[in-house]
Design a protein around this motif. Structure first.
Motif, PDB file in Angstrom:
ATOM      1  N   ALA A 227       0.872  -1.295  -0.111  1.00  0.00           N
ATOM      2  CA  ALA A 227      -0.081   0.010   0.048  1.00  0.00           C
ATOM      3  C   ALA A 227       0.968   1.282   0.026  1.00  0.00           C
ATOM      4  O   ALA A 227       1.628   1.209   0.730  1.00  0.00           O
ATOM      5  CB  ALA A 227      -0.915   0.000   1.256  1.00  0.00           C
ATOM      6  N   ASP A 228       0.565   2.123  -1.010  1.00  0.00           N
ATOM      7  CA  ASP A 228       1.217   3.458  -0.988  1.00  0.00           C
ATOM      8  C   ASP A 228       0.255   4.387  -0.284  1.00  0.00           C
ATOM      9  O   ASP A 228      -0.546   5.048  -0.788  1.00  0.00           O
ATOM     10  CB  ASP A 228       1.363   4.070  -2.281  1.00  0.00           C
ATOM     11  N   MET A 229       0.657   4.438   1.048  1.00  0.00           N
ATOM     12  CA  MET A 229      -0.249   5.485   1.934  1.00  0.00           C
ATOM     13  C   MET A 229      -0.044   6.936   1.567  1.00  0.00           C
ATOM     14  O   MET A 229      -0.883   7.625   1.980  1.00  0.00           O
ATOM     15  CB  MET A 229       0.326   5.076   3.512  1.00  0.00           C
TER      16      MET A 229
ATOM     17  N   GLY B  93      -8.947  -1.555  -1.373  1.00  0.00           N
ATOM     18  CA  GLY B  93      -7.670  -1.576  -1.278  1.00  0.00           C
ATOM     19  C   GLY B  93      -6.905  -0.277  -1.517  1.00  0.00           C
ATOM     20  O   GLY B  93      -7.698   0.524  -1.816  1.00  0.00           O
ATOM     21  N   PHE B  94      -5.751  -0.249  -1.173  1.00  0.00           N
ATOM     22  CA  PHE B  94      -4.916   1.085  -1.584  1.00  0.00           C
ATOM     23  C   PHE B  94      -4.232   0.976  -2.796  1.00  0.00           C
ATOM     24  O   PHE B  94      -3.726  -0.172  -3.202  1.00  0.00           O
ATOM     25  CB  PHE B  94      -3.946   1.325  -0.421  1.00  0.00           C
ATOM     26  N   PRO B  95      -3.745   2.025  -3.233  1.00  0.00           N
ATOM     27  CA  PRO B  95      -2.921   1.918  -4.609  1.00  0.00           C
ATOM     28  C   PRO B  95      -1.609   1.372  -4.284  1.00  0.00           C
ATOM     29  O   PRO B  95      -1.152   1.400  -2.974  1.00  0.00           O
ATOM     30  CB  PRO B  95      -2.652   3.524  -4.923  1.00  0.00           C
ATOM     31  N   CYS B  96      -0.950   0.692  -5.193  1.00  0.00           N
ATOM     32  CA  CYS B  96       0.287   0.068  -4.982  1.00  0.00           C
ATOM     33  C   CYS B  96       1.436   1.109  -5.063  1.00  0.00           C
ATOM     34  O   CYS B  96       1.609   1.908  -5.823  1.00  0.00           O
ATOM     35  CB  CYS B  96       0.435  -0.911  -6.231  1.00  0.00           C
TER      36      CYS B  96
ATOM     37  N   ASP C  92       8.777  -3.587   4.157  1.00  0.00           N
ATOM     38  CA  ASP C  92       7.307  -3.329   3.810  1.00  0.00           C
ATOM     39  C   ASP C  92       6.565  -4.692   4.169  1.00  0.00           C
ATOM     40  O   ASP C  92       5.181  -4.875   4.359  1.00  0.00           O
ATOM     41  CB  ASP C  92       7.014  -3.173   2.619  1.00  0.00           C
ATOM     42  N   PHE C  93       7.352  -5.922   4.332  1.00  0.00           N
ATOM     43  CA  PHE C  93       6.411  -7.185   4.692  1.00  0.00           C
ATOM     44  C   PHE C  93       7.060  -7.555   5.911  1.00  0.00           C
ATOM     45  O   PHE C  93       6.525  -8.621   6.492  1.00  0.00           O
ATOM     46  CB  PHE C  93       7.209  -8.079   3.933  1.00  0.00           C
TER      47      PHE C  93
ATOM     48  N   PHE D 142      -0.020  -1.776   8.409  1.00  0.00           N
ATOM     49  CA  PHE D 142       0.873  -2.882   7.994  1.00  0.00           C
ATOM     50  C   PHE D 142       0.806  -2.787   6.414  1.00  0.00           C
ATOM     51  O   PHE D 142      -0.020  -3.690   6.134  1.00  0.00           O
ATOM     52  CB  PHE D 142       0.585  -4.261   8.598  1.00  0.00           C
ATOM     53  N   PRO D 143       1.266  -1.954   5.758  1.00  0.00           N
ATOM     54  CA  PRO D 143       1.217  -1.710   4.289  1.00  0.00           C
ATOM     55  C   PRO D 143       1.035  -3.035   3.531  1.00  0.00           C
ATOM     56  O   PRO D 143       0.615  -3.102   2.346  1.00  0.00           O
ATOM     57  CB  PRO D 143       1.898  -0.739   3.876  1.00  0.00           C
ATOM     58  N   GLY D 144       1.926  -3.913   3.992  1.00  0.00           N
ATOM     59  CA  GLY D 144       2.456  -5.176   3.234  1.00  0.00           C
ATOM     60  C   GLY D 144       1.099  -6.045   2.810  1.00  0.00           C
ATOM     61  O   GLY D 144       1.195  -6.892   2.175  1.00  0.00           O
TER      62      GLY D 144
END
Length: 221
Positions: free
Chosen positions: A35-37, A47-50, A60-61, A88-90
């Motif tokens: 996720a590109d916050m 969901g969020f943009p990549c 990120d993971f 946790f954007p991953g």
């Protein structure tokens, strides 16, 4: 098998596949989509943009979002620490998340539901009474000990109560990156703008004074 029967079987199988596909978060169309916050909108859709692949790293993971116990010094004597996509954007597009719940003696995680996920409870310490109610108002509950599991179906109202004498800790695993939480008491008594008084008095068969007293208990949350 007759042609009509074959068609009915095919339609039934197709319906089952579609139902299964709709029962969890949308399936990812790529290996990873962190996720590109920074570019995310206030109201993301599915969901969020990549983040650009060139900007993705091992970090990120990885997350320590649930590594530490949270304070239980509140009226319910419980606290939830969430590792969802927002922290946790991953997790973006992976359809999973987890929450750590710390409970002091006598602590209660009040009745609530998750509109977008089923929940699998794994107790790590102590004894926890876990229960859920069905749409037919039937209660299923069990005292769950360390390394034991209890599952709550998607969308059903459920609770967790510390049934031991010491602290309790459990993790709740979800089949959604953002399961959502709806707590009826807050949804009725702590909304903004306020729920109409007439709705509350008729729902709970109470007078306005009684409803006002109930609302005051949730004003501090």
């Amino acid at each position: 098998m007759a042609p009509r029967s074959s068609a009915l079987v095919l339609l039934a199988a197709l319906a089952a596949i579609i139902a299964g596909a709709r029962s969890a978060d949308p399936m990812a169309l790529q290996d990873i989509c962190v996720a590109d916050m920074e570019t995310a909108t206030a109201a993301p859709v599915d969901g969020f943009p990549c983040k650009p692949l060139s900007a993705v790293s091992d970090a990120d993971f990885f997350s320590r979002a649930i590594a530490a116990a949270a304070s239980t010094s509140n009226p319910f004597r419980v606290n939830s620490t969430r590792a969802t996509v927002s922290t946790f954007p991953g997790l973006n597009t992976l359809g999973v998340s987890v929450t750590r719940v710390d409970m002091a003696p006598g602590g209660l995680n009040p009745p609530h539901s998750h509109p977008r996920a089923s929940e699998l409870v794994l107790v790590l310490r102590g004894k926890v009474l876990v229960g859920f109610t069905t749409s037919a108002n039937q209660l299923f509950s069990k005292v769950v000990g360390p390394n034991e599991l209890f599952v709550v179906p998607r969308g059903l109202q459920h609770f967790q109560l510390n049934a031991g004498t010491g602290d309790a800790v459990f993790v709740a695993m979800f089949d959604s990156q953002s399961p959502g939480v709806v707590t009826p008491t807050f949804a009725m008594f702590a909304t903004q703008p306020p729920m109409p008084m007439e709705v509350l008095t008729k729902t709970f068969l109470m007078g306005e004074d009684e409803v006002s007293a109930m609302k005051s208990k949730f004003a501090a949350f």
